[in-house]
Design a protein around this motif. Sequence first.
Motif, PDB file in Angstrom:
ATOM      1  N   ARG A 170       0.859  -1.189   0.000  1.00 27.48           N
ATOM      2  CA  ARG A 170       0.000   0.000   0.000  1.00 27.48           C
ATOM      3  C   ARG A 170       0.887   1.228   0.000  1.00 27.48           C
ATOM      4  O   ARG A 170       2.061   1.177   0.352  1.00 27.48           O
ATOM      5  N   ASN A 171       0.332   2.338  -0.441  1.00 29.80           N
ATOM      6  CA  ASN A 171       1.093   3.588  -0.449  1.00 29.80           C
ATOM      7  C   ASN A 171       1.262   4.100   0.973  1.00 29.80           C
ATOM      8  O   ASN A 171       0.273   4.282   1.691  1.00 29.80           O
ATOM      9  N   MET A 172       2.504   4.299   1.376  1.00 32.28           N
ATOM     10  CA  MET A 172       2.790   4.836   2.706  1.00 32.28           C
ATOM     11  C   MET A 172       4.196   5.392   2.696  1.00 32.28           C
ATOM     12  O   MET A 172       5.125   4.742   2.235  1.00 32.28           O
ATOM     13  N   ARG A 173       4.352   6.597   3.183  1.00 36.13           N
ATOM     14  CA  ARG A 173       5.653   7.227   3.301  1.00 36.13           C
ATOM     15  C   ARG A 173       6.148   6.998   4.734  1.00 36.13           C
ATOM     16  O   ARG A 173       5.492   7.395   5.697  1.00 36.13           O
ATOM     17  N   VAL A 174       7.301   6.330   4.849  1.00 31.77           N
ATOM     18  CA  VAL A 174       7.785   5.873   6.153  1.00 31.77           C
ATOM     19  C   VAL A 174       9.135   6.512   6.463  1.00 31.77           C
ATOM     20  O   VAL A 174      10.045   6.503   5.624  1.00 31.77           O
ATOM     21  N   ALA A 175       9.265   7.042   7.663  1.00 28.10           N
ATOM     22  CA  ALA A 175      10.543   7.529   8.175  1.00 28.10           C
ATOM     23  C   ALA A 175      11.042   6.572   9.253  1.00 28.10           C
ATOM     24  O   ALA A 175      10.242   5.917   9.931  1.00 28.10           O
ATOM     25  N   VAL A 176      12.364   6.483   9.386  1.00 27.46           N
ATOM     26  CA  VAL A 176      12.978   5.663  10.432  1.00 27.46           C
ATOM     27  C   VAL A 176      13.746   6.587  11.365  1.00 27.46           C
ATOM     28  O   VAL A 176      14.534   7.426  10.921  1.00 27.46           O
ATOM     29  N   LEU A 177      13.515   6.433  12.644  1.00 21.76           N
ATOM     30  CA  LEU A 177      14.137   7.274  13.674  1.00 21.76           C
ATOM     31  C   LEU A 177      14.897   6.387  14.650  1.00 21.76           C
ATOM     32  O   LEU A 177      14.312   5.482  15.259  1.00 21.76           O
ATOM     33  N   ALA A 178      16.202   6.632  14.798  1.00 16.65           N
ATOM     34  CA  ALA A 178      17.023   5.924  15.789  1.00 16.65           C
ATOM     35  C   ALA A 178      17.446   6.905  16.872  1.00 16.65           C
ATOM     36  O   ALA A 178      17.728   8.075  16.589  1.00 16.65           O
ATOM     37  N   THR A 179      17.506   6.439  18.108  1.00 17.87           N
ATOM     38  CA  THR A 179      17.846   7.331  19.208  1.00 17.87           C
ATOM     39  C   THR A 179      18.894   6.685  20.107  1.00 17.87           C
ATOM     40  O   THR A 179      18.932   5.467  20.266  1.00 17.87           O
ATOM     41  N   GLY A 180      19.756   7.530  20.690  1.00 20.68           N
ATOM     42  CA  GLY A 180      20.725   7.014  21.637  1.00 20.68           C
ATOM     43  C   GLY A 180      22.060   7.733  21.601  1.00 20.68           C
ATOM     44  O   GLY A 180      22.311   8.577  20.739  1.00 20.68           O
ATOM     45  N   HIS A 181      22.905   7.383  22.553  1.00 19.46           N
ATOM     46  CA  HIS A 181      24.243   7.949  22.692  1.00 19.46           C
ATOM     47  C   HIS A 181      25.299   6.989  22.161  1.00 19.46           C
ATOM     48  O   HIS A 181      25.074   5.791  22.051  1.00 19.46           O
ATOM     49  N   PHE A 182      26.471   7.534  21.884  1.00 18.93           N
ATOM     50  CA  PHE A 182      27.634   6.724  21.505  1.00 18.93           C
ATOM     51  C   PHE A 182      28.557   6.497  22.701  1.00 18.93           C
ATOM     52  O   PHE A 182      29.267   5.499  22.752  1.00 18.93           O
ATOM     53  N   SER A 183      28.569   7.426  23.643  1.00 16.19           N
ATOM     54  CA  SER A 183      29.351   7.283  24.867  1.00 16.19           C
ATOM     55  C   SER A 183      28.550   7.861  26.026  1.00 16.19           C
ATOM     56  O   SER A 183      28.211   9.053  26.015  1.00 16.19           O
ATOM     57  N   LEU A 184      28.237   7.015  26.999  1.00 17.18           N
ATOM     58  CA  LEU A 184      27.472   7.473  28.156  1.00 17.18           C
ATOM     59  C   LEU A 184      27.608   6.456  29.277  1.00 17.18           C
ATOM     60  O   LEU A 184      27.512   5.255  29.058  1.00 17.18           O
ATOM     61  N   GLU A 185      27.860   6.952  30.469  1.00 16.59           N
ATOM     62  CA  GLU A 185      27.912   6.135  31.681  1.00 16.59           C
ATOM     63  C   GLU A 185      26.908   6.717  32.666  1.00 16.59           C
ATOM     64  O   GLU A 185      26.920   7.924  32.958  1.00 16.59           O
ATOM     65  N   ILE A 186      26.027   5.868  33.183  1.00 18.87           N
ATOM     66  CA  ILE A 186      25.037   6.304  34.174  1.00 18.87           C
ATOM     67  C   ILE A 186      25.264   5.525  35.465  1.00 18.87           C
ATOM     68  O   ILE A 186      25.231   4.289  35.468  1.00 18.87           O
ATOM     69  N   LYS A 231      33.545   0.022  26.567  1.00 13.05           N
ATOM     70  CA  LYS A 231      34.566   0.987  26.948  1.00 13.05           C
ATOM     71  C   LYS A 231      34.047   2.415  26.882  1.00 13.05           C
ATOM     72  O   LYS A 231      34.583   3.308  27.553  1.00 13.05           O
ATOM     73  N   ALA A 232      33.031   2.652  26.067  1.00  9.69           N
ATOM     74  CA  ALA A 232      32.453   3.985  25.920  1.00  9.69           C
ATOM     75  C   ALA A 232      31.376   4.266  26.957  1.00  9.69           C
ATOM     76  O   ALA A 232      30.748   5.324  26.918  1.00  9.69           O
ATOM     77  N   GLY A 233      31.179   3.342  27.891  1.00  7.42           N
ATOM     78  CA  GLY A 233      30.209   3.556  28.948  1.00  7.42           C
ATOM     79  C   GLY A 233      29.198   2.430  29.020  1.00  7.42           C
ATOM     80  O   GLY A 233      29.000   1.677  28.061  1.00  7.42           O
ATOM     81  N   ASN A 234      28.532   2.319  30.171  1.00  4.82           N
ATOM     82  CA  ASN A 234      27.564   1.238  30.327  1.00  4.82           C
ATOM     83  C   ASN A 234      26.303   1.444  29.488  1.00  4.82           C
ATOM     84  O   ASN A 234      25.447   0.560  29.421  1.00  4.82           O
ATOM     85  N   ILE A 235      26.184   2.610  28.829  1.00  4.96           N
ATOM     86  CA  ILE A 235      25.088   2.862  27.890  1.00  4.96           C
ATOM     87  C   ILE A 235      25.641   3.000  26.472  1.00  4.96           C
ATOM     88  O   ILE A 235      24.941   3.383  25.538  1.00  4.96           O
ATOM     89  N   GLY A 236      26.908   2.690  26.280  1.00  8.18           N
ATOM     90  CA  GLY A 236      27.527   2.847  24.966  1.00  8.18           C
ATOM     91  C   GLY A 236      26.906   1.971  23.894  1.00  8.18           C
ATOM     92  O   GLY A 236      27.046   2.256  22.693  1.00  8.18           O
ATOM     93  N   GLY A 237      26.197   0.918  24.292  1.00 10.95           N
ATOM     94  CA  GLY A 237      25.547   0.052  23.328  1.00 10.95           C
ATOM     95  C   GLY A 237      24.387   0.699  22.591  1.00 10.95           C
ATOM     96  O   GLY A 237      23.864   0.105  21.629  1.00 10.95           O
ATOM     97  N   GLU A 238      23.976   1.898  23.005  1.00  8.63           N
ATOM     98  CA  GLU A 238      22.908   2.580  22.263  1.00  8.63           C
ATOM     99  C   GLU A 238      23.311   2.899  20.830  1.00  8.63           C
ATOM    100  O   GLU A 238      22.447   3.171  19.983  1.00  8.63           O
ATOM    101  N   LEU A 239      24.600   2.840  20.534  1.00  6.33           N
ATOM    102  CA  LEU A 239      25.041   2.962  19.150  1.00  6.33           C
ATOM    103  C   LEU A 239      24.341   1.932  18.264  1.00  6.33           C
ATOM    104  O   LEU A 239      24.116   2.179  17.067  1.00  6.33           O
TER     105      LEU A 239
END
Length: 274
Positions: A170-186, A231-239
């Motif tokens: 079907r006709n549909m215009r789709v955008a893809v959005l990715a979110t997150g950090h590359f280096s972050l420790e919380i 190594k980039a932080g415990n949240i570095g996997g958001e890459l």
Amino acid sequence: MAELVAAIGVPHSPHYPSQYPKEGTKGPSPTYRAVKTHLDAAKADAIVVIANDHFNTFFLNNFPTFAIGVADASSGPNDQTRMPHYDFAVQSELATHVLKTGMNEGFDFAVTQEFGLDHAMLVPLYYLTDDLKIPVVPIWVNAFVKPLPSARRCYALGSMLKGAIASLPRNMRVAVLATGHFSLEIAGPRVDPGERHGTPDIEWSKHVHRRIKNAEIDQLLAEATPERMWKAGNIGGELLNWIVMLGTIGKAKPCYLADHDDEDGHAFAAWSLN
């Protein structure tokens, strides 16, 4: 057939909405608005949002590597983020099609039919949409519970997603959005005394930024091992959220990439695809 019209990558700090109004002139607000112009120009009918959950929709007793939300509607944020609460539509036809395509191509998504979304998805949508009137499809990636999926597996997931969008009848215009950090420790050992979070590896963040700028995707996939991201932080996997998105666009250079902020381990980028 549906078509992929834009890809977006941004951070998702839960502190942003309470500190930086959408129309403000400080902090990340102007950069979000710059990205929003590209998303607005794409005139998307649906947004596939790729992010990681922060133990609000899933927990350690059931924490999937990849999950997709299939429902008619959802709401959030389902955490303590100080921002407007939204009830919004889910593009269930597209979500179901992505689920079935993934199953046929070796991606066994976990599926949730009753779910809320936390700040990882809703903070970006707060800044990038007009009151979340565009239906979404949520896809979650495990970004910080060992073992992490490999970068190449995440990139392959993005490639599958691209094909699934293109084959929707079907006709549909789709955008893809990715979110997150590359280096972050919380709340970890690499946070300065008295602070709750920090950026332990700003040079890695700059390096990833350059790879994205130059569309050096093969090199990034080889470098983004679980060990390197830790190594980039415990949240570095958001890459990995970004890498799924990169899989939908291949080796295209972004049409917009904000200058790297030396204090933060993230990026703002946009790709106009149609």
